[in-house]
Design an enzyme around this catalytic site. Structure first.
Site, PDB file in Angstrom:
ATOM      1  N   SER A   1      17.160 -30.894  -3.700  1.00  0.00           N
ATOM      2  CA  SER A   1      16.613 -32.078  -3.082  1.00  0.00           C
ATOM      3  C   SER A   1      17.631 -32.947  -2.334  1.00  0.00           C
ATOM      4  O   SER A   1      17.253 -33.751  -1.500  1.00  0.00           O
ATOM      5  CB  SER A   1      15.922 -32.931  -4.154  1.00  0.00           C
ATOM      6  OG  SER A   1      16.843 -33.373  -5.114  1.00  0.00           O
TER       7      SER A   1
ATOM      8  N   LYS B   1      22.828 -40.368  -2.075  1.00  0.00           N
ATOM      9  CA  LYS B   1      21.420 -39.950  -2.080  1.00  0.00           C
ATOM     10  C   LYS B   1      20.557 -41.186  -2.357  1.00  0.00           C
ATOM     11  O   LYS B   1      20.962 -42.073  -3.123  1.00  0.00           O
ATOM     12  CB  LYS B   1      21.251 -38.900  -3.189  1.00  0.00           C
ATOM     13  CG  LYS B   1      19.894 -38.250  -3.281  1.00  0.00           C
ATOM     14  CD  LYS B   1      19.954 -37.137  -4.329  1.00  0.00           C
ATOM     15  CE  LYS B   1      18.638 -36.411  -4.493  1.00  0.00           C
ATOM     16  NZ  LYS B   1      18.725 -35.299  -5.454  1.00  0.00           N
TER      17      LYS B   1
ATOM     18  N   SER C   1      19.730 -29.345  -7.364  1.00  0.00           N
ATOM     19  CA  SER C   1      19.672 -30.216  -6.184  1.00  0.00           C
ATOM     20  C   SER C   1      20.989 -30.577  -5.518  1.00  0.00           C
ATOM     21  O   SER C   1      20.986 -31.060  -4.398  1.00  0.00           O
ATOM     22  CB  SER C   1      18.957 -31.518  -6.538  1.00  0.00           C
ATOM     23  OG  SER C   1      17.582 -31.324  -6.419  1.00  0.00           O
TER      24      SER C   1
HETATM   25  N1  LIG Z   1      15.765 -31.856  -8.447  1.00  0.00           N
HETATM   26  C1  LIG Z   1      16.224 -30.632  -8.367  1.00  0.00           C
HETATM   27  O1  LIG Z   1      17.279 -30.333  -8.902  1.00  0.00           O
HETATM   28  C2  LIG Z   1      15.491 -29.666  -7.505  1.00  0.00           C
HETATM   29  C3  LIG Z   1      14.536 -28.709  -8.102  1.00  0.00           C
HETATM   30  N2  LIG Z   1      14.213 -27.739  -7.086  1.00  0.00           N
HETATM   31  C4  LIG Z   1      13.268 -29.421  -8.529  1.00  0.00           C
HETATM   32  O2  LIG Z   1      12.396 -29.548  -7.711  1.00  0.00           O
HETATM   33  O3  LIG Z   1      13.128 -29.826  -9.646  1.00  0.00           O
END
Ligand SMILES: NC(=O)C[C@H](N)C(=O)O
EC number: 6.3.5.7
Length: 485
Positions: A150, A75, A174
């Site tokens: 993400s 990532k 994510s």
């Molecule tokens: N970064 C993550 O684990 C995604 C989560 N949906 C957030 O926007 O915080």
């Protein structure tokens, strides 16, 4: 045989050279990436150089480590020395780290073949990959749907067979959510078992790096390689057990906890798929126990208060002086910082910085931030109590399947709500794995989440493996089995 094991065997048996294998993956990326937008930076030269080293090692008759020569992706918030690392944000475009993240340092020393950096939501803030400044990654099952977020790029790459495995980061889902959307296995390890050194921080008390793979065995192989103690991360503890050693143990008598709170407001087909998976567990000799964790209802607001608060602090460093983008014209330093941040950050990142600054500000701190910290403690204790009654907790990973494109652009609150099932474990620091458990009527994958007590990563992978083996035959043989040859 899992995909990593199978490809490793091909290399050891000299059925394919690492150079040939890597060339094939790079060719596939050139063809497929236009469609999936999984990679934001293809590192063909680095990959070919590593492949050559692996081939030399093989020709000298040296023994290969499990991940040696295996093509993979990281990532784009995992720092890679001399390779641009952007977090898919305009503010970090052109930033080239001068050091490697520990996870990449470990894998690089094992000759992992880095094919490129994977797309993601800007600074990992989002659930669809669509807040990326490069546009979102698309779902390999249907390009009218998102790959999730993400870590959407890593999931699209692994699901689209243009990487064997990927490393993502999971702050509130994510790794697990995109794995669920793309029919893959995604592991969010116990907080502290995988070093965060060199992971560009979003919310440091919640962030954790984890693998996205096509099978549970591969997730265990990658986790075992990266879960080492690291003196550069103050929260690092490393892992005490090798998860690959207990993967195949029987789960007879294992207590599977079902908390009704995890099944409220879930789409019917998703709930039914997970309920059928629970029946499979019963047929394997596991015992199902009903539990209740009422504190789960606080998890979503607690997460968005704490994550935004930490983000507002962590992202203070992007000021046009130290990293990446700097506005071209300004009057004085305040104007420069203000313009740099206004022009460099996307809408969702700005929203979270403002929310975070608000909940930390005098007068609101006690009402929001302090309260969220107190509820965090209550949730930690509630999980502790729950694990006195069961070994693992099973739930859906996401209340639905992959979103159609642009769904998350419409209403941020509605998007935040879709994280309801994944955020609790980040708040409590627990391990959880998402494993495929069916498809909806559009053919989109459904994921089941298996949650464990702290440091029970081996237990949840064992439970995931036993389910996976019971429902499908995970052998990778020739072309049609999914290996890019
Ligand atoms: N970064 C993550 O684990 C995604 C989560 N949906 C957030 O926007 O915080």
């Amino acid at each position: 045989m899992s995909k990593i094991t199978y490809i490793g065997k091909l290399l050891r048996d000299k059925e394919i050279s690492c150079t040939e294998l890597t060339e094939k993956y790079i060719k596939s990326i050139e063809a497929e990436n236009k469609k999936l937008n999984a990679y934001v930076n293809i590192t063909a030269e680095t990959a070919m150089k590593t492949a050559k080293n692996v081939d030399e090692k093989i020709s000298r008759g040296e023994i290969l480590l499990p991940l040696e020569g295996i093509p993979m992706t990281l990532k784009d918030n995992i720092s890679t020395k001399n390779i641009e690392t952007t977090c898919c944000s305009n503010i970090l475009k052109g930033y080239v780290p001068i050091y490697d993240a520990t996870v990449w340092d470990i894998l690089k020393n094992q000759n992992a073949v880095l094919l490129g950096k994977a797309n993601m939501d800007e600074f990992a803030m989002g659930s669809s990959c669509e807040t990326s400044c490069f546009g979102g990654a698309l779902n390999p099952y249907s390009t009218n749907h998102v790959a999730g977020g993400s870590s959407g790029g890593a999931a699209a790459a692994v699901g689209g067979n243009i990487a064997v495995y990927g490393l993502g980061s999971d702050t509130g889902g994510s790794v697990r959510q995109p794995a669920s959307f793309c029919g893959l296995v995604g592991l969010k390890p116990t907080y502290g078992t995988v070093s965060r050194y060199g992971l560009i921080a979003y919310a440091s008390s919640l962030d954790q790096i984890g693998p996205i793979t096509t099978s549970v065995e591969d997730a265990a192989i990658v986790y075992d390689a990266i879960s080492l103690y690291d003196k550069n991360d103050a929260t690092s503890q490393g892992s005490k057990t090798k998860t690959t050693h207990t993967l195949k143990n029987s789960i007879k008598g294992m207590k599977i906890g079902i908390a009704k709170e995890y099944f409220e407001g879930i789409r019917d087909d998703v709930r039914e798929s997970v309920e059928s998976a629970v029946k499979v567990y019963e047929s394997l000799g596991a015992e199902v126990v009903s539990i209740s964790i009422p504190q789960l209802k606080h998890a979503l607001p607690v997460y968005y208060i704490l994550a935004c608060a930490e983000a507002s602090s962590n992202l203070g460093r992007y000021d046009g002086i130290r990293y990446g983008y700097k506005t071209p014209s300004y009057n004085d330093i305040n104007d420069m910082i203000c313009k740099t941040r206004s022009e460099g950050f996307g809408k969702e990142v700005k929203r979270r910085i403002m929310l975070g600054t608000y909940v930390l500000s005098a007068g609101y701190y006690d009402a929001y931030y302090k309260k969220a910290q107190q509820l965090r403690g209550a949730l930690v204790n509630a999980f502790k109590d729950a694990f006195k009654k069961c070994d693992v907790i099973v739930s859906p990973t996401v209340p639905m399947t992959a979103f159609e494109l642009n769904f998350t652009q419409k209403d941020p609150i509605e998007t935040y709500m879709t994280d309801i099932l994944t955020v609790p474990v980040n708040i409590a620091g627990l391990p959880a794995v998402s494993v495929p458990c069916g498809f909806d009527n559009k053919g989109l994958p459904i994921g089941m989440q298996i949650i464990g007590n702290s440091f029970d990563d081996a237990k949840i992978l064992n439970a995931a493996y036993q389910y996976e083996q019971a429902v499908k035959n995970h052998t990778f043989k020739e072309l049609e089995t999914g290996v890019r040859l």
